[in-house]
Write a protein that holds these residues in place. Structure first.
Motif, PDB file in Angstrom:
ATOM      1  N   THR A 136      39.118 -14.887 -32.067  1.00 14.63           N
ATOM      2  CA  THR A 136      38.538 -13.487 -31.612  1.00 14.63           C
ATOM      3  C   THR A 136      39.097 -12.512 -32.138  1.00 14.63           C
ATOM      4  N   THR A 137      38.590 -11.349 -31.831  1.00 12.56           N
ATOM      5  CA  THR A 137      39.280 -10.227 -32.747  1.00 12.56           C
ATOM      6  C   THR A 137      40.614  -9.741 -32.131  1.00 12.56           C
ATOM      7  N   GLU A 138      40.772 -10.008 -30.860  1.00 13.88           N
ATOM      8  CA  GLU A 138      42.058  -9.574 -30.291  1.00 13.88           C
ATOM      9  C   GLU A 138      43.290 -10.383 -30.593  1.00 13.88           C
ATOM     10  N   ASP A 139      43.066 -11.844 -30.543  1.00  8.38           N
ATOM     11  CA  ASP A 139      44.114 -12.886 -30.755  1.00  8.38           C
ATOM     12  C   ASP A 139      44.398 -13.330 -32.233  1.00  8.38           C
ATOM     13  N   PHE A 140      45.634 -13.392 -32.503  1.00  9.21           N
ATOM     14  CA  PHE A 140      46.108 -13.967 -33.860  1.00  9.21           C
ATOM     15  C   PHE A 140      47.266 -14.887 -33.927  1.00  9.21           C
ATOM     16  N   PRO A 141      47.135 -16.030 -33.103  1.00  5.77           N
ATOM     17  CA  PRO A 141      48.430 -16.918 -32.923  1.00  5.77           C
ATOM     18  C   PRO A 141      48.817 -17.575 -34.255  1.00  5.77           C
ATOM     19  N   LEU A 142      50.249 -17.663 -34.352  1.00  5.34           N
ATOM     20  CA  LEU A 142      50.882 -18.442 -35.325  1.00  5.34           C
ATOM     21  C   LEU A 142      51.508 -19.479 -34.961  1.00  5.34           C
ATOM     22  N   ARG A 143      51.134 -20.609 -35.494  1.00  8.35           N
ATOM     23  CA  ARG A 143      51.714 -22.016 -35.297  1.00  8.35           C
ATOM     24  C   ARG A 143      52.664 -22.410 -36.141  1.00  8.35           C
ATOM     25  N   LEU A 144      53.924 -23.055 -35.690  1.00 12.43           N
ATOM     26  CA  LEU A 144      54.845 -23.809 -36.468  1.00 12.43           C
ATOM     27  C   LEU A 144      54.770 -25.174 -35.957  1.00 12.43           C
ATOM     28  N   GLU A 145      54.324 -25.981 -36.735  1.00 16.40           N
ATOM     29  CA  GLU A 145      54.381 -27.741 -36.436  1.00 16.40           C
ATOM     30  C   GLU A 145      55.470 -28.388 -36.369  1.00 16.40           C
ATOM     31  N   LEU A 146      56.374 -28.463 -37.554  1.00 19.40           N
ATOM     32  CA  LEU A 146      57.547 -28.887 -37.530  1.00 19.40           C
ATOM     33  C   LEU A 146      58.615 -28.029 -38.050  1.00 19.40           C
ATOM     34  N   ALA A 147      59.281 -27.423 -37.062  1.00 20.49           N
ATOM     35  CA  ALA A 147      60.398 -26.371 -37.307  1.00 20.49           C
ATOM     36  C   ALA A 147      61.456 -26.814 -38.031  1.00 20.49           C
ATOM     37  N   ALA A 148      61.601 -25.890 -38.917  1.00 18.66           N
ATOM     38  CA  ALA A 148      62.774 -26.095 -39.759  1.00 18.66           C
ATOM     39  C   ALA A 148      63.871 -24.944 -39.777  1.00 18.66           C
ATOM     40  N   PRO A 149      65.307 -25.118 -40.041  1.00 18.33           N
ATOM     41  CA  PRO A 149      66.165 -24.077 -40.143  1.00 18.33           C
ATOM     42  C   PRO A 149      65.583 -23.018 -40.875  1.00 18.33           C
ATOM     43  N   SER A 150      64.955 -23.238 -41.850  1.00 18.34           N
ATOM     44  CA  SER A 150      64.636 -21.989 -42.998  1.00 18.34           C
ATOM     45  C   SER A 150      63.380 -21.374 -42.121  1.00 18.34           C
ATOM     46  N   GLN A 151      63.032 -21.242 -40.986  1.00 16.70           N
ATOM     47  CA  GLN A 151      62.125 -20.720 -40.300  1.00 16.70           C
ATOM     48  C   GLN A 151      62.848 -19.739 -39.516  1.00 16.70           C
ATOM     49  N   THR A 152      64.184 -19.846 -39.273  1.00 24.28           N
ATOM     50  CA  THR A 152      64.922 -18.909 -38.506  1.00 24.28           C
ATOM     51  C   THR A 152      64.592 -17.411 -38.921  1.00 24.28           C
ATOM     52  N   SER A 153      64.395 -16.753 -38.130  1.00 13.78           N
ATOM     53  CA  SER A 153      63.669 -15.561 -38.831  1.00 13.78           C
ATOM     54  C   SER A 153      63.262 -14.691 -37.504  1.00 13.78           C
ATOM     55  N   VAL A 154      62.818 -13.151 -37.990  1.00 14.01           N
ATOM     56  CA  VAL A 154      62.288 -12.512 -36.811  1.00 14.01           C
ATOM     57  C   VAL A 154      60.756 -12.377 -37.092  1.00 14.01           C
ATOM     58  N   TYR A 155      59.643 -12.515 -36.406  1.00  9.96           N
ATOM     59  CA  TYR A 155      58.273 -12.634 -36.766  1.00  9.96           C
ATOM     60  C   TYR A 155      57.693 -11.513 -36.187  1.00  9.96           C
ATOM     61  N   PHE A 156      57.089 -10.753 -36.951  1.00 17.82           N
ATOM     62  CA  PHE A 156      56.114  -9.651 -36.597  1.00 17.82           C
ATOM     63  C   PHE A 156      54.825  -9.834 -36.894  1.00 17.82           C
ATOM     64  N   CYS A 157      54.003  -9.570 -35.772  1.00 20.83           N
ATOM     65  CA  CYS A 157      52.519  -9.263 -35.806  1.00 20.83           C
ATOM     66  C   CYS A 157      52.150  -7.782 -35.924  1.00 20.83           C
ATOM     67  N   ALA A 158      50.966  -7.667 -36.785  1.00 22.65           N
ATOM     68  CA  ALA A 158      50.828  -6.169 -36.954  1.00 22.65           C
ATOM     69  C   ALA A 158      49.082  -6.417 -37.105  1.00 22.65           C
ATOM     70  N   SER A 159      48.455  -4.881 -36.909  1.00 22.87           N
ATOM     71  CA  SER A 159      47.011  -4.940 -36.855  1.00 22.87           C
ATOM     72  C   SER A 159      46.771  -3.578 -37.522  1.00 22.87           C
ATOM     73  N   SER A 160      45.332  -3.347 -38.214  1.00 25.04           N
ATOM     74  CA  SER A 160      45.213  -1.979 -38.586  1.00 25.04           C
ATOM     75  C   SER A 160      43.594  -2.190 -38.535  1.00 25.04           C
ATOM     76  N   GLN A 161      42.938  -0.821 -38.633  1.00 25.75           N
ATOM     77  CA  GLN A 161      41.450  -0.748 -38.725  1.00 25.75           C
ATOM     78  C   GLN A 161      40.995  -1.055 -39.950  1.00 25.75           C
ATOM     79  N   SER A 162      39.499  -1.207 -39.754  1.00 27.38           N
ATOM     80  CA  SER A 162      38.684  -1.489 -41.079  1.00 27.38           C
ATOM     81  C   SER A 162      39.360  -0.873 -42.300  1.00 27.38           C
ATOM     82  N   ARG A 163      39.449  -1.179 -43.444  1.00 23.64           N
ATOM     83  CA  ARG A 163      39.925  -0.673 -44.584  1.00 23.64           C
ATOM     84  C   ARG A 163      38.765   0.383 -45.062  1.00 23.64           C
ATOM     85  N   ILE A 164      39.405   1.480 -45.287  1.00 20.63           N
ATOM     86  CA  ILE A 164      38.549   2.619 -46.058  1.00 20.63           C
ATOM     87  C   ILE A 164      38.783   2.588 -47.553  1.00 20.63           C
ATOM     88  N   PRO A 165      37.930   1.999 -48.431  1.00 16.38           N
ATOM     89  CA  PRO A 165      38.643   1.907 -49.736  1.00 16.38           C
ATOM     90  C   PRO A 165      38.886   3.146 -50.219  1.00 16.38           C
TER      91      PRO A 165
END
Lengths: 116, 111
Positions: free
Chosen positions: A70-99
């Motif tokens: 959907t336009t609204e949702d953008f889930p991020l999946r981690l299948e096999l978590a590893a210590p290297s994936q310890t972090s802060v995760y940010f999601c962002a959105s923006s409008q359609s790009r004007i060239p």
């Protein structure tokens, strides 16, 4: 408008576990992004999407998967978590790009993930 | 891969001092943005510069885009404790729907 919302705010995972980080935006933005930020560092792009049904890899996609049904949702999946994936995760959105112009990215509050 | 280098990585100054942070690349960007991030929060956009040589002012903050659109600077006049935070630059490639972020400059302004 709530803007960009992310859940959960904080999560502890054991090595090998899986989880989905949720991201929703109510601004009808076409572009959505997932970044990770390690302590004291900038943002690294994991995946991004230019519209529903379209996703593409960023700089550091290994170990992650995304979907954009959907336009609204953008889930991020981690299948096999590893210590290297310890972090802060940010999601962002923006409008359609004007060239030629830089559109504003609106960021969520982040999900802090600890993998032990 | 387009890379952005920010300097200095850390900066600690007294209230009232002036400072400049830099964002440099060997790549050309269609636009460049500066964000400020406070601990525990997401980045918030400060400014977007688009034209080579462009200068934008936001109160005590002055942003400049290099003539060749490969670098940018952020100058803060009379810094205040409220300016404390992580300052990130991000370059946008016209042909791609994504930005490249620098590693940031962590600014601490002491009262």
């Amino acid at each position: 408008n709530a803007g960009v919302t992310q859940t959960p705010k904080f999560r502890i995972l054991k090595i090998g576990q899986s989880m989905t980080l949720q991201c929703t935006q109510d601004m009808n933005h076409n572009y959505m992004y997932w970044y990770r930020q390690d302590p004291g560092m900038g943002l690294k792009l994991i995946y991004y999407s230019v519209g529903a049904g379209i996703t593409d890899k960023g700089e550091v996609p290994n170990g992650y998967n995304v979907s954009r049904s959907t336009t609204e949702d953008f889930p991020l999946r981690l299948e096999l978590a590893a210590p290297s994936q310890t972090s802060v995760y940010f999601c962002a959105s923006s409008q359609s790009r004007i060239p030629g112009l830089g559109e504003t990215q609106y960021f969520g509050p982040g999900t802090r993930l600890l993998v032990l | 891969t387009q890379l952005l280098e920010q300097s200095p990585q850390f900066l600690s100054i007294q209230e009232g001092e002036n400072l400049t942070v830099y964002c440099n690349s060997s790549s050309v960007f269609s636009s460049l943005q500066w964000y400020r991030q406070e601990p525990g929060e997401g980045p918030v956009l400060l400014v977007t510069v688009v034209t080579g040589g462009e200068v934008k002012k936001l109160k005590r903050l002055t942003f400049q885009f290099g003539d060749a659109r490969k670098d940018s600077s952020l100058h803060i006049t009379a810094a205040q404790p409220g300016d404390t935070g992580l300052y990130l630059c991000a370059g946008k490639d016209t042909n791609a729907g994504k930005s490249t972020f620098g590693d940031g400059t962590t600014l601490t302004v002491k009262p």
